[in-house]
Structure formats: structure tokens, C-alpha cells
Design a protein around this motif. Structure first.
Motif, PDB file in Angstrom:
ATOM      1  N   VAL A   6      80.169  41.351  30.297  1.00 31.33           N
ATOM      2  CA  VAL A   6      78.946  41.874  30.262  1.00 31.33           C
ATOM      3  C   VAL A   6      78.292  42.509  29.009  1.00 31.33           C
ATOM      4  N   LEU A   7      77.068  42.221  28.585  1.00 35.93           N
ATOM      5  CA  LEU A   7      76.639  42.684  27.241  1.00 35.93           C
ATOM      6  C   LEU A   7      75.297  43.427  27.766  1.00 35.93           C
ATOM      7  N   GLU A   8      75.634  44.966  27.149  1.00 35.00           N
ATOM      8  CA  GLU A   8      74.508  45.950  27.595  1.00 35.00           C
ATOM      9  C   GLU A   8      73.393  46.026  26.505  1.00 35.00           C
ATOM     10  N   LEU A   9      72.129  45.659  27.167  1.00 40.60           N
ATOM     11  CA  LEU A   9      70.947  45.717  26.313  1.00 40.60           C
ATOM     12  C   LEU A   9      70.220  47.300  26.154  1.00 40.60           C
ATOM     13  N   ALA A  10      70.486  47.878  26.975  1.00 41.81           N
ATOM     14  CA  ALA A  10      69.703  49.105  27.010  1.00 41.81           C
ATOM     15  C   ALA A  10      70.369  49.866  27.995  1.00 41.81           C
ATOM     16  N   SER A  11      70.312  51.493  27.744  1.00 45.10           N
ATOM     17  CA  SER A  11      70.918  52.386  28.511  1.00 45.10           C
ATOM     18  C   SER A  11      70.296  53.749  28.226  1.00 45.10           C
ATOM     19  N   ALA A  12      69.376  54.015  27.481  1.00 49.79           N
ATOM     20  CA  ALA A  12      68.969  55.181  26.904  1.00 49.79           C
ATOM     21  C   ALA A  12      67.820  55.969  27.985  1.00 49.79           C
ATOM     22  N   ALA A  13      67.301  54.922  29.020  1.00 47.27           N
ATOM     23  CA  ALA A  13      66.244  55.529  29.997  1.00 47.27           C
ATOM     24  C   ALA A  13      66.923  55.483  31.359  1.00 47.27           C
ATOM     25  N   PRO A  14      66.388  56.496  32.071  1.00 47.56           N
ATOM     26  CA  PRO A  14      66.978  56.474  33.384  1.00 47.56           C
ATOM     27  C   PRO A  14      66.619  55.237  34.553  1.00 47.56           C
ATOM     28  N   HIS A  15      65.445  54.848  34.097  1.00 42.18           N
ATOM     29  CA  HIS A  15      64.546  53.597  34.860  1.00 42.18           C
ATOM     30  C   HIS A  15      64.275  52.609  34.173  1.00 42.18           C
ATOM     31  N   LEU A  16      65.068  51.536  34.307  1.00 40.45           N
ATOM     32  CA  LEU A  16      64.701  50.206  33.653  1.00 40.45           C
ATOM     33  C   LEU A  16      64.468  49.303  34.916  1.00 40.45           C
ATOM     34  N   SER A  39      59.435  61.266  29.984  1.00 42.75           N
ATOM     35  CA  SER A  39      58.197  60.696  30.841  1.00 42.75           C
ATOM     36  C   SER A  39      57.638  59.634  29.690  1.00 42.75           C
ATOM     37  N   THR A  40      58.227  59.058  28.785  1.00 44.00           N
ATOM     38  CA  THR A  40      57.664  57.947  27.750  1.00 44.00           C
ATOM     39  C   THR A  40      57.756  56.764  28.724  1.00 44.00           C
ATOM     40  N   ALA A  41      57.083  55.742  28.268  1.00 44.18           N
ATOM     41  CA  ALA A  41      57.548  54.550  28.849  1.00 44.18           C
ATOM     42  C   ALA A  41      57.279  53.505  27.813  1.00 44.18           C
ATOM     43  N   SER A  42      57.813  52.158  28.125  1.00 48.56           N
ATOM     44  CA  SER A  42      57.592  51.206  26.936  1.00 48.56           C
ATOM     45  C   SER A  42      58.054  49.820  27.791  1.00 48.56           C
ATOM     46  N   LEU A  43      57.428  49.007  27.018  1.00 50.38           N
ATOM     47  CA  LEU A  43      57.922  47.477  27.381  1.00 50.38           C
ATOM     48  C   LEU A  43      58.905  46.942  26.097  1.00 50.38           C
ATOM     49  N   ARG A  44      60.085  46.455  26.073  1.00 50.50           N
ATOM     50  CA  ARG A  44      61.011  46.055  25.360  1.00 50.50           C
ATOM     51  C   ARG A  44      61.352  44.781  25.121  1.00 50.50           C
ATOM     52  N   ALA A  45      61.882  44.448  24.103  1.00 57.64           N
ATOM     53  CA  ALA A  45      62.521  42.868  23.943  1.00 57.64           C
ATOM     54  C   ALA A  45      63.776  43.026  23.461  1.00 57.64           C
ATOM     55  N   GLN A  46      64.530  42.109  23.447  1.00 52.82           N
ATOM     56  CA  GLN A  46      65.876  41.838  22.763  1.00 52.82           C
ATOM     57  C   GLN A  46      66.418  40.467  22.609  1.00 52.82           C
ATOM     58  N   GLY A  47      66.698  39.950  21.640  1.00 55.76           N
ATOM     59  CA  GLY A  47      67.555  38.856  21.277  1.00 55.76           C
ATOM     60  C   GLY A  47      68.604  38.606  21.574  1.00 55.76           C
ATOM     61  N   VAL A  48      69.265  37.745  22.298  1.00 53.05           N
ATOM     62  CA  VAL A  48      70.645  37.686  22.568  1.00 53.05           C
ATOM     63  C   VAL A  48      71.281  36.180  22.293  1.00 53.05           C
ATOM     64  N   ALA A  49      72.053  36.010  21.769  1.00 47.72           N
ATOM     65  CA  ALA A  49      72.799  34.731  21.381  1.00 47.72           C
ATOM     66  C   ALA A  49      73.274  34.232  22.739  1.00 47.72           C
ATOM     67  N   ALA A  50      72.995  32.704  22.635  1.00 50.68           N
ATOM     68  CA  ALA A  50      72.991  31.933  23.797  1.00 50.68           C
ATOM     69  C   ALA A  50      74.172  32.201  24.644  1.00 50.68           C
ATOM     70  N   ASN A  51      75.393  32.205  23.904  1.00 52.26           N
ATOM     71  CA  ASN A  51      76.755  32.531  24.658  1.00 52.26           C
ATOM     72  C   ASN A  51      76.990  34.020  24.617  1.00 52.26           C
ATOM     73  N   GLY A  52      76.221  34.869  24.158  1.00 56.59           N
ATOM     74  CA  GLY A  52      76.215  36.264  24.285  1.00 56.59           C
ATOM     75  C   GLY A  52      77.503  37.025  23.279  1.00 56.59           C
ATOM     76  N   TRP A  58      68.571  42.121  17.689  1.00 56.96           N
ATOM     77  CA  TRP A  58      67.650  42.844  17.102  1.00 56.96           C
ATOM     78  C   TRP A  58      68.078  44.385  17.320  1.00 56.96           C
ATOM     79  N   ALA A  59      66.919  45.104  16.918  1.00 54.56           N
ATOM     80  CA  ALA A  59      67.157  46.558  16.714  1.00 54.56           C
ATOM     81  C   ALA A  59      67.996  46.903  18.088  1.00 54.56           C
ATOM     82  N   ALA A  60      69.054  47.942  18.116  1.00 52.61           N
ATOM     83  CA  ALA A  60      69.602  48.618  19.132  1.00 52.61           C
ATOM     84  C   ALA A  60      68.384  49.208  20.037  1.00 52.61           C
TER      85      ALA A  60
END
Length: 226
Positions: A6-16, A39-52, A58-60
Motif C-alpha cells: 500500500v502506498l499512502e498518497l495523502a493523510s493530512a485531511a480528515p475527508h478525502l 475548513s479549507t478544501a482543495s483538489l490535488r494530484a500526485q504522480g505514482v510510478a507504474a509499479n509503485g 511529486w510534492a508530499a
């Protein structure tokens, strides 16, 4: 703790929510919506190697594609033919739902010439929603979306907490003959009933029903007057 597979991409927000993943070059580009405890909201993106195996590229915590609205819904993405992606989504940046798009490059930067919080694709006084993308064959995208004006029979549903007024993110909207079905995802800490409200065109939000999450922390409502 996370397992080795399992590769974690995000964990800083209570609602994903609203995750999408597309192949682009030698990686996958993953996008998601998040609501943080401030109470801030955002749309985010992350690049992940094909095999993880190489972890995130990209940025944490991901690259911020848009962060001006209380919510970013229905994200859709296509590869940009250069290892990055073009993403379109709907958001209530103003009084109505509008469609915006953003391009992230293979290096995890916003593409030159693109506004920091996305380029307005459909941003009028009508309701624009449900964007779809297709490649234009030259590294760009053709974007289509739906519009509901005051003269249309379009209905819009939202779920609002009775206690703190916070809105929930849509997991699955579905239109079938005779009804519109919407499913929301809640958080375990958000208990009690929620007000389901409906708006037609540019009209006022009106109470439709009160309901509580089921055992899987979802709300599901059928609107037979949509």
C-alpha cells in the motif's frame, strides 16, 4: 500501519473523496478532493510510478490544482501526452456551479500559462457541471459539460449537517427515468441527521428530507421530483 503493498498518497485531511487515476507516460496520475480540519478544501494530484516501487513522484501531499472553493466535485482527467495530465472539475467558486480545468506537468508543476486555481471553462450565471474530457491530439483537451439554466428542469441536491452546516461530498450521482439518486460519503465523527436540500436552476435551496448515514457511513437519497 500500512502494508508493504500500500502506498499512502495523502493523510493530512480528515475527508478525502472523488479519487481518479489515469496512466500517463511511465506513471499513474492520481487526483482527489480533500477537506482539512481548518475548513479549507482543495483538489490535488500526485504522480505514482507504474509499479509503485519508487513512491510518489511529486510534492508530499500532492500538487494543488484548485483551492478557492468549498468543494471540488466530479474530477475527470486525461494524459497530456508528456507524462502529465489535464484535469477538469466542477466547483461552487461563486453563486453557481462552474467548470474549471488545470494542467499538471510530468515534473509535478502547474503548466505555464495556466491559472493557479484552474482555468474557467464554463463559468456563467447558469449551472455548469459533469465535465468530460477527450484528447485534442496536440497535448490539449476537448472539454464538454452539462448546463442547467433557469428555464431547464435541472435539479441540484446537497446534504448539509444540521449541527454545523458543513456540506458533504458526492460519491455517486445517477439519473434514471423518474428520479435522481445521489449518494454522499460522511465521516465517522459526523453523526446525526442531515438536511437534504434541492434547488432548481437559480432558485433558492429548499428542504427535501432529513436522513442519517447508513452503517457504511453513506447517505443516499432519491429525488423523484427532479
Amino acid at each position: 500501519s500500512l502494508g508493504s503493498d500500500v502506498l499512502e498518497l495523502a493523510s493530512a485531511a480528515p475527508h478525502l473523496s472523488n479519487p481518479t487515476a489515469i496512466p500517463s507516460g511511465d506513471r499513474f496520475v492520481v487526483t482527489w478532493s480533500e477537506h482539512r480540519s481548518d475548513s479549507t478544501a482543495s483538489l490535488r494530484a500526485q504522480g505514482v510510478a507504474a509499479n509503485g516501487s519508487a513512491g510518489v513522484a511529486w510534492a508530499a501531499g500532492g500538487v494543488v490544482l484548485g483551492a478557492l472553493a468549498p468543494g471540488h466535485n466530479a474530477p475527470n482527467a486525461i494524459p497530456d501526452s508528456a507524462g502529465g495530465a489535464i484535469v477538469a472539475w466542477e466547483e461552487f467558486r461563486g453563486a453557481t456551479s462552474d467548470v474549471y480545468a488545470q494542467r499538471v506537468t510530468a515534473s509535478g508543476a502547474l503548466a505555464a500559462g495556466w491559472a493557479a486555481n484552474g482555468v474557467g471553462i464554463g463559468a456563467t450565471s447558469a449551472e455548469e457541471y459533469a465535465p468530460e474530457l477527450a484528447s485534442d491530439g496536440a497535448g490539449g483537451a476537448l472539454v464538454t459539460w452539462a448546463i442547467a439554466t433557469a428555464s431547464a428542469a435541472g435539479g441540484f441536491l446537497r446534504a448539509r449537517s444540521f449541527t454545523n452546516g458543513s456540506l458533504l461530498h458526492v460519491v455517486e450521482p445517477r439519473a434514471t427515468p423518474g428520479r435522481g439518486r445521489v449518494r454522499w460519503r460522511t465521516e465517522a465523527v459526523l453523526e446525526g441527521e442531515y438536511a437534504i436540500e434541492r434547488r432548481v436552476g437559480d432558485g433558492a435551496w429548499r428542504f427535501l428530507a432529513a436522513t442519517a448515514p447508513d452503517d457504511s457511513a453513506h447517505l443516499e437519497v432519491d429525488d423523484r421530483t427532479a
